[in-house]
Design an enzyme around this catalytic site. Sequence first.
Site, PDB file in Angstrom:
ATOM      1  N   LYS A 217      46.661  40.219  29.976  1.00  0.00           N
ATOM      2  CA  LYS A 217      45.898  39.007  30.291  1.00  0.00           C
ATOM      3  C   LYS A 217      44.383  39.285  30.291  1.00  0.00           C
ATOM      4  O   LYS A 217      43.581  38.522  29.732  1.00  0.00           O
ATOM      5  CB  LYS A 217      46.351  38.470  31.657  1.00  0.00           C
ATOM      6  N   CYS A 271      37.524  31.990  34.229  1.00  0.00           N
ATOM      7  CA  CYS A 271      38.451  32.956  33.618  1.00  0.00           C
ATOM      8  C   CYS A 271      37.678  33.938  32.748  1.00  0.00           C
ATOM      9  O   CYS A 271      37.573  35.117  33.052  1.00  0.00           O
ATOM     10  CB  CYS A 271      39.476  32.223  32.771  1.00  0.00           C
TER      11      CYS A 271
END
Length: 422
Positions: A217, A271
């Site tokens: 991720k 993010c």
Amino acid sequence: MSFETISVVGLGYIGLPTAAMFASRKKQVIGVDVNQHAVDTINRGEIHIVEPELDMIVHATVTEGYLKAVTSPEPADAFLIAVPTPFKVCAEGEIPEPDLRYIEAASKAIALVLKKGDLVILESTSPVGATEQMAEWLAEIRPDLSFPQQSGENADVNVAHCPERVLPGHVVRELVENDRVIGGMSKRCSERSVELYKIFVQGDCVITNARTAEMAKLTENSCRDVQIAFANELSMICDKLDIDVWELISLANRHPRINILQPGPGVGGHCIAVDPWFIVSKTPEEARMIHTARKVNDSKPGWVINKVKIAIADFLQENPEKTAKDVTIACYGLAFKPDIDDLRESPALDITKNIAKMHCGQVISIEPNINMLPSELSNVQLVCFDIASAEADIHILLVDHNEFKTKKPKSGVLIDTKGIWN
Ligand code: SAJ
């Protein structure tokens, strides 16, 4: 063992849609959030975030009795933790460290209701090692149960990391269609997690270990950050060399193996501008390119503000009858990316705030996706496109919202950070 009751801890941009997807497959879902307002809103069948199609699914699943929200955990067969992982505040120039306090609080809260046979999945984007740390926190509170770090395949409670990877604005579709990376702390943990996600995921569920899943991720978002940094660096080089960067990129992208992303006012959201730091803080010696990319992207708002300062000085030189007080500046867009209302970590917001702080004349903002400006812009006025276009002397395009693609200010100085008014 099948999953009849599923609990999702953290009902934000990821947790709420995930809870709603399980509930839409007729599973009993208990959503947990410390925010009483969010809990009350969901229990009325409404949503407290903006995400297309989500309102209908939440309304239907709450009304049919499959989804409910509570403020403290209740027993379930599977728990998914989807809480924020921000970084700790640090001095300028220092490497930010991840802040795991929300994961710690969530895992300690669910530990109290865990039973033999349960599955715990960490979905929050996390630094490498966070899933093992979470399993330790669970084990500390529940010495009566065994966990994978102690009992491997025979653990009473299974633990895995399955990072969320959906794009805001397309969450409902991507939750179903995207492939999932499933990082169990044992083979059994992974297999049970696949069984859980297959309730609604149509993409492949690919098995690995927890540390690799965490790194996967972080790698995805760091890769995008590095690519955007390349585009942003090109835009600053081209400005110096008097070359149109947008034309340059479209030409280079005609090469069959080149796909350069688009420059902009900087990288926002919580993010891409955050996750690469989780790699840099763990391995500062090795993560040189990832660190540099972060610095390049973080420097872009300052570069834009400098352009605005130069534009004001040039404007005053060409209009000697005016003073800075007479110059109206319009900032187009506040969100962190096009066609959403999310202002978190937005470079457009940061730039507008700084211009309003440094400029003694009027600053106006055009943001079609909100009705009210945030309190930090108390000296800025929210106006519509046509008013800004008619009244401002300097127009700064900060977000490529759809509305701005079809209209262009008719006069005044244009500073276009997204290349849509060229
Ligand atoms: N941006 C550019 N130029 C581009 C593309 C984006 O300047 O060519 C800027 C945007 O304007 C924005 C920022 O980058 O300020 C981030 O936007 P984004 O659309 O790239 O990504 P996010 O933050 O909305 O979502 C990302 C996604 N990750 C990847 O595409 C690798 C999403 O799939 C993740 O689930 C999400 O982060 C997350 O939650 O981690």
